[in-house]
Structure formats: C-alpha cells, structure tokens
Design a protein around this motif. Structure first.
Motif, PDB file in Angstrom:
ATOM      1  N   PRO A   3      40.491  36.996  42.673  1.00 23.72           N
ATOM      2  CA  PRO A   3      39.375  37.626  41.989  1.00 23.72           C
ATOM      3  C   PRO A   3      39.059  36.885  40.700  1.00 23.72           C
ATOM      4  N   SER A   4      37.781  36.896  40.326  1.00 21.95           N
ATOM      5  CA  SER A   4      37.371  36.130  39.149  1.00 21.95           C
ATOM      6  C   SER A   4      37.884  36.732  37.845  1.00 21.95           C
ATOM      7  N   LYS A   5      38.086  38.021  37.794  1.00 20.75           N
ATOM      8  CA  LYS A   5      38.561  38.662  36.577  1.00 20.75           C
ATOM      9  C   LYS A   5      39.790  39.490  36.894  1.00 20.75           C
ATOM     10  N   ALA A  39      36.314  51.828  34.151  1.00 18.30           N
ATOM     11  CA  ALA A  39      37.192  52.431  35.163  1.00 18.30           C
ATOM     12  C   ALA A  39      36.853  51.923  36.563  1.00 18.30           C
ATOM     13  N   VAL A  40      35.580  51.838  36.874  1.00 21.43           N
ATOM     14  CA  VAL A  40      35.167  51.361  38.200  1.00 21.43           C
ATOM     15  C   VAL A  40      35.551  49.892  38.373  1.00 21.43           C
ATOM     16  N   ARG A  41      35.211  49.072  37.404  1.00 20.15           N
ATOM     17  CA  ARG A  41      35.491  47.633  37.530  1.00 20.15           C
ATOM     18  C   ARG A  41      36.977  47.334  37.631  1.00 20.15           C
ATOM     19  N   THR A  43      39.419  49.253  38.712  1.00 23.31           N
ATOM     20  CA  THR A  43      40.013  49.703  39.971  1.00 23.31           C
ATOM     21  C   THR A  43      39.538  48.856  41.155  1.00 23.31           C
ATOM     22  N   VAL A  44      38.257  48.507  41.179  1.00 27.61           N
ATOM     23  CA  VAL A  44      37.761  47.673  42.282  1.00 27.61           C
ATOM     24  C   VAL A  44      38.377  46.273  42.210  1.00 27.61           C
ATOM     25  N   ARG A  45      38.484  45.723  41.029  1.00 31.19           N
ATOM     26  CA  ARG A  45      39.088  44.395  40.890  1.00 31.19           C
ATOM     27  C   ARG A  45      40.576  44.424  41.226  1.00 31.19           C
ATOM     28  N   THR A  46      41.232  45.543  40.961  1.00 31.93           N
ATOM     29  CA  THR A  46      42.633  45.678  41.360  1.00 31.93           C
ATOM     30  C   THR A  46      42.738  45.662  42.881  1.00 31.93           C
ATOM     31  N   LEU A  47      41.817  46.338  43.551  1.00 28.45           N
ATOM     32  CA  LEU A  47      41.804  46.286  45.011  1.00 28.45           C
ATOM     33  C   LEU A  47      41.717  44.841  45.488  1.00 28.45           C
ATOM     34  N   ALA A  48      40.848  44.061  44.883  1.00 27.41           N
ATOM     35  CA  ALA A  48      40.703  42.651  45.271  1.00 27.41           C
ATOM     36  C   ALA A  48      41.968  41.849  44.975  1.00 27.41           C
ATOM     37  N   VAL A  64      29.899  46.876  40.142  1.00 27.13           N
ATOM     38  CA  VAL A  64      30.734  45.788  40.648  1.00 27.13           C
ATOM     39  C   VAL A  64      30.635  45.668  42.165  1.00 27.13           C
ATOM     40  N   ALA A  65      30.874  44.464  42.629  1.00 32.61           N
ATOM     41  CA  ALA A  65      31.048  44.187  44.064  1.00 32.61           C
ATOM     42  C   ALA A  65      32.101  43.094  44.171  1.00 32.61           C
ATOM     43  N   VAL A  66      33.054  43.280  45.082  1.00 31.02           N
ATOM     44  CA  VAL A  66      34.093  42.273  45.293  1.00 31.02           C
ATOM     45  C   VAL A  66      34.298  42.081  46.784  1.00 31.02           C
TER      46      VAL A  66
END
Length: 133
Positions: A3-5, A39-41, A43-48, A64-66
């Motif tokens: 992931p980028s971040k 919070a959204v970013r 958690t979604v980035r953690t999924l990635a 966000v989209a990953v």
C-alpha cells in the motif's frame, strides 16, 4: 505491491476510538469529516497491508479506495472484483459491530465479482470494546 501509505496499529486504534461511539450507533453527533476520514482511511489501508494484492478493490467514497487480496492483477477499466460501501457501514464491519455478510444481505455493501467476498475473511480490522450498562 505494498500500500502507498502504511499505517501503524497505534494510528488505527487512535482513529477508530475517536469515532467509536458513532460507529456503535450511539446517539451522538456525527464525527468531523477529518476524524471520519482518518478512521476510514487507516482501517482500509490496514486491510491492504494485511491482505496485500490487487485482485479486489475496496472503495469507501469519498475517502479511499485500495486494492487488496492476492490474485490476478487488474490494471485498466472497472475492476472485476469490487466491494463498495459508505463510511458508517465500513467502520461498523471494520470494527466488528456488524458482519460483512449482514451488511451484504441488507444492501449496505455492494460486492461484485467472484473474489469480492474474500474481504470478509480479513474483517474485523480492530474490535471495539463492548459497552456495559
């Protein structure tokens, strides 16, 4: 592809706890846009991070989209495997307040493609403490 971040567990915890009461559905004001986005970013980035890959795209507009989940890589046009939901639903499933399957059944999540349901295997990202009255 990483992931980028990258986010740390401490960042996720801080961001999620800042919106926990609202996520649980308690009668509180909606969090600020920046707190909700954080919070959204995270958690979604953690999924990635925990489910790296590029076979499923997870979208939580407008934040966000990953791409995640190991499998065939998608590079052009609309991905064949997409999971999309609103910020409130995402935070509920990311924290275990609701299950992915329950949100899918009631239409709070759209999931298209044969691999989209694989996201459920990686949820919740972080559990919220149970409230006692």
């Amino acid at each position: 592809m990483a992931p980028s971040k990258l986010v740390t567990p401490a960042q996720v915890c801080e961001a999620v706890l800042a919106v926990a009461d609202w996520t649980r559905g308690q009668d509180v004001e909606k969090p600020s846009r920046s707190a909700l986005a954080d919070a959204v970013r995270t958690t979604v980035r953690t999924l990635a991070q925990v489910a790296p890959g590029s076979s499923v795209e997870v979208r939580v507009p407008p934040f966000v989209a990953v791409q995640c989940i190991t499998g065939p890589r998608h590079t052009r046009g609309t991905p064949p495997n997409v999971v999309e939901t609103d910020p409130h639903t995402w935070l509920q499933i990311a924290t275990g307040v609701r299950t992915f399957d329950d949100a899918l059944k009631d239409g709070s999540i759209t999931a298209s493609g044969s691999r989209a349901g694989d996201v459920a295997h990686w949820l919740p990202i972080m559990g919220l403490p149970i409230l006692r009255e």
